[in-house]
Design a protein around this motif. Sequence first.
Motif, PDB file in Angstrom:
ATOM      1  N   PHE A 128       0.827  -1.205   0.000  1.00  0.00           N
ATOM      2  CA  PHE A 128       0.000   0.000   0.000  1.00  0.00           C
ATOM      3  C   PHE A 128       0.864   1.259   0.000  1.00  0.00           C
ATOM      4  O   PHE A 128       0.557   2.242  -0.693  1.00  0.00           O
ATOM      5  CB  PHE A 128      -0.928   0.001   1.214  1.00  0.00           C
ATOM      6  N   SER A 129       1.961   1.227   0.748  1.00  0.00           N
ATOM      7  CA  SER A 129       2.877   2.367   0.773  1.00  0.00           C
ATOM      8  C   SER A 129       3.426   2.663  -0.617  1.00  0.00           C
ATOM      9  O   SER A 129       3.528   3.829  -1.018  1.00  0.00           O
ATOM     10  CB  SER A 129       4.041   2.083   1.732  1.00  0.00           C
ATOM     11  N   GLU A 130       3.773   1.605  -1.353  1.00  0.00           N
ATOM     12  CA  GLU A 130       4.294   1.820  -2.704  1.00  0.00           C
ATOM     13  C   GLU A 130       3.229   2.360  -3.651  1.00  0.00           C
ATOM     14  O   GLU A 130       3.520   3.165  -4.532  1.00  0.00           O
ATOM     15  CB  GLU A 130       4.895   0.516  -3.243  1.00  0.00           C
ATOM     16  N   ALA A 131       1.984   1.922  -3.454  1.00  0.00           N
ATOM     17  CA  ALA A 131       0.894   2.478  -4.260  1.00  0.00           C
ATOM     18  C   ALA A 131       0.720   3.965  -3.981  1.00  0.00           C
ATOM     19  O   ALA A 131       0.592   4.784  -4.910  1.00  0.00           O
ATOM     20  CB  ALA A 131      -0.405   1.722  -3.974  1.00  0.00           C
ATOM     21  N   VAL A 132       0.737   4.334  -2.696  1.00  0.00           N
ATOM     22  CA  VAL A 132       0.607   5.751  -2.326  1.00  0.00           C
ATOM     23  C   VAL A 132       1.795   6.558  -2.840  1.00  0.00           C
ATOM     24  O   VAL A 132       1.629   7.652  -3.402  1.00  0.00           O
ATOM     25  CB  VAL A 132       0.485   5.890  -0.791  1.00  0.00           C
ATOM     26  N   ALA A 133       3.005   6.017  -2.665  1.00  0.00           N
ATOM     27  CA  ALA A 133       4.207   6.730  -3.106  1.00  0.00           C
ATOM     28  C   ALA A 133       4.188   6.977  -4.612  1.00  0.00           C
ATOM     29  O   ALA A 133       4.513   8.078  -5.076  1.00  0.00           O
ATOM     30  CB  ALA A 133       5.447   5.931  -2.728  1.00  0.00           C
ATOM     31  N   THR A 134       3.790   5.959  -5.373  1.00  0.00           N
ATOM     32  CA  THR A 134       3.801   6.097  -6.832  1.00  0.00           C
ATOM     33  C   THR A 134       2.663   6.989  -7.305  1.00  0.00           C
ATOM     34  O   THR A 134       2.823   7.764  -8.257  1.00  0.00           O
ATOM     35  CB  THR A 134       3.733   4.718  -7.496  1.00  0.00           C
ATOM     36  N   GLY A 136       1.553   9.530  -5.681  1.00  0.00           N
ATOM     37  CA  GLY A 136       2.033  10.884  -5.430  1.00  0.00           C
ATOM     38  C   GLY A 136       3.074  11.340  -6.424  1.00  0.00           C
ATOM     39  O   GLY A 136       3.092  12.515  -6.826  1.00  0.00           O
ATOM     40  N   LEU A 137       3.934  10.414  -6.848  1.00  0.00           N
ATOM     41  CA  LEU A 137       4.942  10.764  -7.850  1.00  0.00           C
ATOM     42  C   LEU A 137       4.287  11.142  -9.176  1.00  0.00           C
ATOM     43  O   LEU A 137       4.638  12.163  -9.790  1.00  0.00           O
ATOM     44  CB  LEU A 137       5.905   9.600  -8.049  1.00  0.00           C
ATOM     45  N   ILE A 138       3.329  10.325  -9.621  1.00  0.00           N
ATOM     46  CA  ILE A 138       2.636  10.621 -10.880  1.00  0.00           C
ATOM     47  C   ILE A 138       1.849  11.925 -10.747  1.00  0.00           C
ATOM     48  O   ILE A 138       1.834  12.756 -11.669  1.00  0.00           O
ATOM     49  CB  ILE A 138       1.700   9.456 -11.263  1.00  0.00           C
ATOM     50  N   ALA A 139       1.218  12.135  -9.590  1.00  0.00           N
ATOM     51  CA  ALA A 139       0.490  13.385  -9.363  1.00  0.00           C
ATOM     52  C   ALA A 139       1.425  14.585  -9.447  1.00  0.00           C
ATOM     53  O   ALA A 139       1.084  15.619 -10.049  1.00  0.00           O
ATOM     54  CB  ALA A 139      -0.185  13.338  -7.986  1.00  0.00           C
ATOM     55  N   TYR A 159       9.299  15.932  -3.470  1.00  0.00           N
ATOM     56  CA  TYR A 159       8.308  14.904  -3.168  1.00  0.00           C
ATOM     57  C   TYR A 159       8.975  13.612  -2.698  1.00  0.00           C
ATOM     58  O   TYR A 159       8.569  13.023  -1.681  1.00  0.00           O
ATOM     59  CB  TYR A 159       7.410  14.607  -4.377  1.00  0.00           C
ATOM     60  N   ILE A 160       9.995  13.156  -3.411  1.00  0.00           N
ATOM     61  CA  ILE A 160      10.669  11.916  -3.023  1.00  0.00           C
ATOM     62  C   ILE A 160      11.355  12.082  -1.668  1.00  0.00           C
ATOM     63  O   ILE A 160      11.376  11.164  -0.847  1.00  0.00           O
ATOM     64  CB  ILE A 160      11.658  11.476  -4.107  1.00  0.00           C
ATOM     65  N   THR A 161      11.916  13.251  -1.412  1.00  0.00           N
ATOM     66  CA  THR A 161      12.514  13.519  -0.100  1.00  0.00           C
ATOM     67  C   THR A 161      11.478  13.335   1.010  1.00  0.00           C
ATOM     68  O   THR A 161      11.748  12.684   2.029  1.00  0.00           O
ATOM     69  CB  THR A 161      13.075  14.947  -0.051  1.00  0.00           C
ATOM     70  N   ALA A 162      10.293  13.868   0.804  1.00  0.00           N
ATOM     71  CA  ALA A 162       9.228  13.706   1.794  1.00  0.00           C
ATOM     72  C   ALA A 162       8.744  12.260   1.871  1.00  0.00           C
ATOM     73  O   ALA A 162       8.536  11.721   2.964  1.00  0.00           O
ATOM     74  CB  ALA A 162       8.060  14.636   1.450  1.00  0.00           C
ATOM     75  N   ALA A 163       8.583  11.627   0.716  1.00  0.00           N
ATOM     76  CA  ALA A 163       8.003  10.285   0.677  1.00  0.00           C
ATOM     77  C   ALA A 163       8.911   9.238   1.298  1.00  0.00           C
ATOM     78  O   ALA A 163       8.431   8.203   1.777  1.00  0.00           O
ATOM     79  CB  ALA A 163       7.670   9.908  -0.760  1.00  0.00           C
ATOM     80  N   TYR A 164      10.221   9.472   1.317  1.00  0.00           N
ATOM     81  CA  TYR A 164      11.126   8.568   2.031  1.00  0.00           C
ATOM     82  C   TYR A 164      10.689   8.423   3.484  1.00  0.00           C
ATOM     83  O   TYR A 164      10.900   7.385   4.110  1.00  0.00           O
ATOM     84  CB  TYR A 164      12.544   9.140   2.012  1.00  0.00           C
ATOM     85  N   TRP A 165      10.087   9.501   4.025  1.00  0.00           N
ATOM     86  CA  TRP A 165       9.769   9.533   5.461  1.00  0.00           C
ATOM     87  C   TRP A 165       8.305   9.286   5.765  1.00  0.00           C
ATOM     88  O   TRP A 165       7.985   8.823   6.857  1.00  0.00           O
ATOM     89  CB  TRP A 165      10.226  10.861   6.059  1.00  0.00           C
ATOM     90  N   PHE A 166       7.390   9.585   4.860  1.00  0.00           N
ATOM     91  CA  PHE A 166       5.987   9.388   5.214  1.00  0.00           C
ATOM     92  C   PHE A 166       5.426   8.055   4.723  1.00  0.00           C
ATOM     93  O   PHE A 166       4.273   7.723   5.036  1.00  0.00           O
ATOM     94  CB  PHE A 166       5.101  10.561   4.773  1.00  0.00           C
ATOM     95  N   GLY A 209      -2.980   7.216 -10.246  1.00  0.00           N
ATOM     96  CA  GLY A 209      -2.550   8.596 -10.441  1.00  0.00           C
ATOM     97  C   GLY A 209      -2.858   9.107 -11.834  1.00  0.00           C
ATOM     98  O   GLY A 209      -3.319  10.241 -12.009  1.00  0.00           O
ATOM     99  N   ALA A 210      -2.615   8.258 -12.835  1.00  0.00           N
ATOM    100  CA  ALA A 210      -2.879   8.656 -14.213  1.00  0.00           C
ATOM    101  C   ALA A 210      -4.366   8.911 -14.436  1.00  0.00           C
ATOM    102  O   ALA A 210      -4.754   9.908 -15.079  1.00  0.00           O
ATOM    103  CB  ALA A 210      -2.373   7.578 -15.173  1.00  0.00           C
ATOM    104  N   LEU A 211      -5.209   8.034 -13.903  1.00  0.00           N
ATOM    105  CA  LEU A 211      -6.649   8.197 -14.083  1.00  0.00           C
ATOM    106  C   LEU A 211      -7.167   9.419 -13.328  1.00  0.00           C
ATOM    107  O   LEU A 211      -7.971  10.196 -13.849  1.00  0.00           O
ATOM    108  CB  LEU A 211      -7.377   6.936 -13.612  1.00  0.00           C
TER     109      LEU A 211
END
Length: 226
Positions: A128-134, A136-139, A159-166, A209-211
Motif C-alpha cells: 500500500f505504501s508503494e501504491a501511495v508513493a507512486t 504521489g509521484l505521478i500526481a 516529493y521523493i525527499t518527503a516520501a522517504y519519510w511518510f 494517479g494517471a486516471l
Amino acid sequence: MTFSLSRRLAAEALGTALLLAVVVGSGIMGQRLSGGNDAIALLGNTLATGAALVVLITVFGPISGAHFNPAVTLVMAARREIGPLAAALYIPCQVIGAILGVWMAHAMFAEPILQVSVKSRGGGAQLFSEAVATFGLIATILGVSRFRREAVATAVGLYITAAYWFTASTSFANPAVTLARSLTDSFAGIAPASIAGFVMGQMIGALAGALAFAWLLMEKPAHEKS
C-alpha cells in the motif's frame, strides 16, 4: 530541440544509472557513518536522493524527459506523450542503467560487485505504501508539468525527499529501482521475494494517479465554462 532516439535511450540509461549510484552509494555511506543509527543513515540517504533527482531531471529532462522509471514511461505512453517504440525501448534501458548504477556504487565503496539483498520488505502495508508513493509521484509530475513545467525537477526531488519519510516502504516508487536494489545487500536493499509486491503496488499507484489526474486536469469545453 528534438534528440535522436539513440540519444534519448542513452540519457535514460545514464540518468537511471547515476540515480541508483546515488541511492545505493549514499545508503552505504550513511550506514558506515551513522554508528548504527538507522534514522541518521536514512536521513543521509534521503537528502542525497532528493538533491540528485533535482539535478538529474534538470540535466536529462530536455533530452529524454528524464523518466528513469518504467511506471512513468508507461503513463506517458498512455497519454501519448511518448511513442510506443520509444516507450518499449526506454524500459529496458532504465533497468540496465539501474543495475549498472548499483554496481557502480559497490565499486566506489570497495564492496563485492555481485550481491543479492536479504532485507525483506513484505506485507500489505509495504504494498500500500508503494501504491501511495507512486500515486504521489505521478500526481507531482502531471500536475506540476501542466502548470509550471520548469519546476518539475524541484518538485519531484522534494516529493521523493518527503516520501522517504511518510511511507513505510521509504518510497521506491519505481519498478527499475526496485529490481536493481535487490542486487545490493546494503542499507538500500530489498529481498528478491519482496519485488513482486512492490511492483504491484507501484503499478496500481501509477494507474490510479494517471486516471485521477486525467480527470482533474480535464478542462471544460468553452461553451460550458461559467
